[in-house]
Design a protein around this motif. Structure first.
Motif, PDB file in Angstrom:
ATOM      1  N   ILE A  82      35.514  52.242 -77.923  1.00 49.53           N
ATOM      2  CA  ILE A  82      35.960  51.012 -78.592  1.00 49.53           C
ATOM      3  C   ILE A  82      34.798  50.148 -79.074  1.00 49.53           C
ATOM      4  O   ILE A  82      34.796  49.661 -80.205  1.00 49.53           O
ATOM      5  CB  ILE A  82      36.907  50.210 -77.671  1.00 49.53           C
ATOM      6  CG1 ILE A  82      38.325  50.795 -77.790  1.00 49.53           C
ATOM      7  CG2 ILE A  82      36.944  48.737 -78.050  1.00 49.53           C
ATOM      8  CD1 ILE A  82      39.353  50.131 -76.926  1.00 49.53           C
ATOM      9  N   ALA A  83      33.778  49.984 -78.227  1.00 47.44           N
ATOM     10  CA  ALA A  83      32.655  49.121 -78.606  1.00 47.44           C
ATOM     11  C   ALA A  83      32.005  49.623 -79.898  1.00 47.44           C
ATOM     12  O   ALA A  83      31.652  48.843 -80.784  1.00 47.44           O
ATOM     13  CB  ALA A  83      31.639  49.084 -77.478  1.00 47.44           C
ATOM     14  N   GLU A  84      31.892  50.943 -79.992  1.00 40.90           N
ATOM     15  CA  GLU A  84      31.298  51.560 -81.186  1.00 40.90           C
ATOM     16  C   GLU A  84      32.128  51.254 -82.439  1.00 40.90           C
ATOM     17  O   GLU A  84      31.612  50.848 -83.476  1.00 40.90           O
ATOM     18  CB  GLU A  84      31.246  53.076 -80.963  1.00 40.90           C
ATOM     19  CG  GLU A  84      30.635  53.853 -82.085  1.00 40.90           C
ATOM     20  CD  GLU A  84      29.121  53.792 -82.085  1.00 40.90           C
ATOM     21  OE1 GLU A  84      28.558  53.904 -83.164  1.00 40.90           O
ATOM     22  OE2 GLU A  84      28.518  53.601 -80.997  1.00 40.90           O
TER      23      GLU A  84
ATOM     24  N   GLY B 235      40.659  38.038 -88.797  1.00 40.76           N
ATOM     25  CA  GLY B 235      39.274  37.866 -88.343  1.00 40.76           C
ATOM     26  C   GLY B 235      39.114  38.107 -86.856  1.00 40.76           C
ATOM     27  O   GLY B 235      38.154  37.638 -86.234  1.00 40.76           O
ATOM     28  N   LEU B 236      40.080  38.819 -86.249  1.00 40.51           N
ATOM     29  CA  LEU B 236      39.987  39.127 -84.817  1.00 40.51           C
ATOM     30  C   LEU B 236      39.357  40.499 -84.633  1.00 40.51           C
ATOM     31  O   LEU B 236      39.211  41.259 -85.587  1.00 40.51           O
ATOM     32  CB  LEU B 236      41.385  39.089 -84.181  1.00 40.51           C
ATOM     33  CG  LEU B 236      42.144  37.759 -84.332  1.00 40.51           C
ATOM     34  CD1 LEU B 236      43.581  37.896 -83.864  1.00 40.51           C
ATOM     35  CD2 LEU B 236      41.438  36.655 -83.551  1.00 40.51           C
ATOM     36  N   GLY B 237      39.040  40.860 -83.412  1.00 42.17           N
ATOM     37  CA  GLY B 237      38.323  42.110 -83.153  1.00 42.17           C
ATOM     38  C   GLY B 237      39.212  43.344 -83.102  1.00 42.17           C
ATOM     39  O   GLY B 237      40.420  43.280 -83.320  1.00 42.17           O
ATOM     40  N   TYR B 238      38.569  44.484 -82.829  1.00 41.13           N
ATOM     41  CA  TYR B 238      39.265  45.760 -82.687  1.00 41.13           C
ATOM     42  C   TYR B 238      39.189  46.213 -81.237  1.00 41.13           C
ATOM     43  O   TYR B 238      38.128  46.060 -80.622  1.00 41.13           O
ATOM     44  CB  TYR B 238      38.611  46.808 -83.598  1.00 41.13           C
ATOM     45  CG  TYR B 238      39.129  48.207 -83.392  1.00 41.13           C
ATOM     46  CD1 TYR B 238      40.252  48.641 -84.077  1.00 41.13           C
ATOM     47  CD2 TYR B 238      38.524  49.062 -82.468  1.00 41.13           C
ATOM     48  CE1 TYR B 238      40.747  49.922 -83.873  1.00 41.13           C
ATOM     49  CE2 TYR B 238      39.020  50.344 -82.260  1.00 41.13           C
ATOM     50  CZ  TYR B 238      40.129  50.758 -82.969  1.00 41.13           C
ATOM     51  OH  TYR B 238      40.640  52.015 -82.752  1.00 41.13           O
ATOM     52  N   PRO B 239      40.223  46.782 -80.640  1.00 44.15           N
ATOM     53  CA  PRO B 239      41.542  46.985 -81.221  1.00 44.15           C
ATOM     54  C   PRO B 239      42.336  45.682 -81.324  1.00 44.15           C
ATOM     55  O   PRO B 239      42.196  44.792 -80.487  1.00 44.15           O
ATOM     56  CB  PRO B 239      42.200  47.953 -80.228  1.00 44.15           C
ATOM     57  CG  PRO B 239      41.501  47.741 -78.935  1.00 44.15           C
ATOM     58  CD  PRO B 239      40.101  47.308 -79.277  1.00 44.15           C
ATOM     59  N   GLY B 240      43.162  45.620 -82.345  1.00 44.89           N
ATOM     60  CA  GLY B 240      43.819  44.363 -82.696  1.00 44.89           C
ATOM     61  C   GLY B 240      44.923  43.938 -81.748  1.00 44.89           C
ATOM     62  O   GLY B 240      45.161  42.737 -81.579  1.00 44.89           O
TER      63      GLY B 240
ATOM     64  N   LYS C 267      32.389  47.737 -84.323  1.00 50.59           N
ATOM     65  CA  LYS C 267      31.393  47.380 -85.357  1.00 50.59           C
ATOM     66  C   LYS C 267      31.939  47.618 -86.750  1.00 50.59           C
ATOM     67  O   LYS C 267      31.625  46.908 -87.684  1.00 50.59           O
ATOM     68  CB  LYS C 267      30.128  48.235 -85.180  1.00 50.59           C
ATOM     69  CG  LYS C 267      29.379  47.977 -83.910  1.00 50.59           C
ATOM     70  CD  LYS C 267      28.142  48.906 -83.869  1.00 50.59           C
ATOM     71  CE  LYS C 267      27.767  49.236 -82.438  1.00 50.59           C
ATOM     72  NZ  LYS C 267      27.007  50.476 -82.327  1.00 50.59           N
ATOM     73  N   THR C 268      32.761  48.664 -86.906  1.00 46.02           N
ATOM     74  CA  THR C 268      33.272  49.002 -88.236  1.00 46.02           C
ATOM     75  C   THR C 268      34.727  48.573 -88.424  1.00 46.02           C
ATOM     76  O   THR C 268      35.315  48.795 -89.462  1.00 46.02           O
ATOM     77  CB  THR C 268      33.171  50.524 -88.480  1.00 46.02           C
ATOM     78  OG1 THR C 268      33.521  51.221 -87.285  1.00 46.02           O
ATOM     79  CG2 THR C 268      31.770  50.928 -88.903  1.00 46.02           C
ATOM     80  N   GLY C 269      35.305  47.962 -87.384  1.00 42.83           N
ATOM     81  CA  GLY C 269      36.691  47.488 -87.491  1.00 42.83           C
ATOM     82  C   GLY C 269      37.695  48.617 -87.495  1.00 42.83           C
ATOM     83  O   GLY C 269      38.837  48.445 -87.910  1.00 42.83           O
TER      84      GLY C 269
END
Ligand code: ADP
Ligand code: MG
Length: 416
Positions: free
Chosen positions: A33-35, A228-233, A38-40
């Motif tokens: 997930i952390a990886e 504008g929130l992070g991944y996973p959504g 970065k690319t959404g």
């Protein structure tokens, strides 16, 4: 029967050891997930490379943990030299001897990712001369709520389906000892899949409906990105909907603030079980653009309500279809599975939908329907769920898997 299972379909490299399809001895998950944050989203080539880097370590870790549990290795978790002991030849032999078969998610998934797990599984099967049981990834999700951990009396959660489990970020499943009862309805809601199955027995499925475009999890991920929130959504939307943000004084979002479209619910679609979330995604895009025009402060203030309204609309759409299917098919049990089944609003609404009203039988009597969902750690991709399917597959037809030569990884596996 002890099965070593491997999962590498998308963005988690996993290995597990499961006994008799229910008892999880070891469940190791390496998440990328952390990886991908970065690319959404998941870039297939990047994901495949991470699997290739992680697979040996993940397998080693799983075997090591199991070795510790059965006393072959001395390092018990928490010891100061935890994790440092190499698995020697003799210890490995003892661990390996206890394993009856290897299972692997054969598909569907990203090809490069699948190849890593399938190659590892084939290699172990060949080397150890153990049967190789290929498993359909989604079938794995269907079995996730039946799992319980070896050391827990139960997998955790109070299992009453009231959705209040899991608030501590730990569990929420109900993998108790009871036998499951067929027929059951299973709703899979993940990043890549959104299907409604009627399961009439082990390996016997009827696909009642599926998404015609985006899966629910994908909609969560895409909308989170627009917000504008992070991944996973999914977890991000859940968090902001439940806790609010600084701009709105940390008030929970209002799920009824924005009326959003629910597709495939009316006219000729009312009696079918397909889903569609692309219209909702477009409506979200328009809503977000309109709010942004008013200024960033307005947008920030509205964000929790926007997130809550979206979350509510997805849950409501899924559950209306599920309720309709329950009325039609009268299942003994209802299960939800896949990443979105971790959603606390979905769990609460699920309980509410079936608790008081309960679909009526022909004679108008309320039906008893058990509601089940997996422990949180078994909602998203994991290998334990594959070990469960593989066991039931194997005991139904052991001959089929009697030699490793029969098993050729084939990612084009078809659902039944
Ligand atoms: P896949 O492998 O098909 O992507 P997973 O079973 O790994 O599916 O689930 C990942 C998906 O689950 C993501 O789309 C993620 O946003 C969603 N998800 C995870 N937790 C939650 C949650 N609490 N609420 C809603 N969606 C969630
Ligand atoms: Mg995943």
């Amino acid at each position: 029967m002890l099965i070593l299972s491997i999962e590498s379909t998308c963005d988690e490299t996993c290995a597990a050891l499961v006994e008799d399809g229910r008892i999880v001895h070891v469940n190791v998950t390496y998440s990328q997930i952390a990886e991908h944050n970065k690319t959404g989203g998941v870039v297939p080539e990047v994901a495949a490379r991470r699997h290739a880097e992680a697979i040996t370590q993940v397998l080693e870790e799983a075997l090591k943990q199991y070795g510790e549990k059965i006393g072959v290795l001395k390092n018990v978790k928490g010891n100061e030299n935890d994790g440092n002991e190499e698995i020697g030849k003799e210890s490995m032999k003892k661990i390996m001897e206890g394993i009856d078969a290897i299972a692997v998610a054969q598909g569907p998934g990203l090809l490069g990712c699948l190849m890593v797990g399938n190659n590892a599984a084939s290699a172990l099967s060949l080397m150890w001369e153990k049967p190789l049981i290929p498993v359909h990834h989604i079938e794995g999700h269907l079995y996730a709520s039946w799992l319980r951990e070896k050391d827990d009396e139960r997998a955790g959660g109070d299992g009453d389906g009231d959705g209040d489990d899991g608030g501590d970020g730990d569990d929420g499943g109900d993998g108790d000892n009871r036998e499951v009862e067929f027929p059951m309805l299973i709703l899979t809601v993940s990043g890549g899949h959104n299907q409604l199955f009627l399961m009439e027995g082990h390996g016997k499925y009827k696909l009642l409906g599926e998404t015609l475009d985006d899966a629910a999890g994908e909609a969560f991920d895409k909308v989170a990105r627009m917000l504008g929130l992070g991944y996973p959504g999914g977890p991000e939307i859940q968090r902001i909907a439940a806790n609010g943000n600084e701009a709105n004084g940390f008030k929970p979002g209002d799920p009824f603030k924005y009326e959003l479209p629910r597709a495939m619910m009316k006219n000729e679609h009312a009696d079918e079980f397909n889903f569609s979330f692309s219209g909702l995604k477009t409506a979200m895009r328009t809503l977000i653009l309109n709010l942004k025009v008013k200024g960033s402060n307005e947008f920030d203030q509205a964000l929790p309500d926007v997130a809550a309204s979206f979350e509510y609309t997805v849950c409501d759409t899924l559950l209306k279809k599920l309720r309709k299917a329950a009325e039609l098919h009268g299942p003994k049990e209802i299960h939800i599975a896949g990443g979105v089944s971790a959603n606390l609003r979905l769990r609460k609404m699920l309980e509410h939908t079936f608790a008081s009203k309960g679909p009526k039988s022909d004679k108008g009597k309320p039906r008893e329907i058990e509601i089940h969902y997996p422990a949180l750690k078994f909602c998203t991709d994991n290998a334990a769920m594959l070990g469960s399917v593989a066991y039931f597959r194997y005991i139904a037809d052991p001959e089929k898997y009697s030699t490793w030569e029969n098993s050729v990884p084939n990612v084009g596996l078809k659902f039944h």
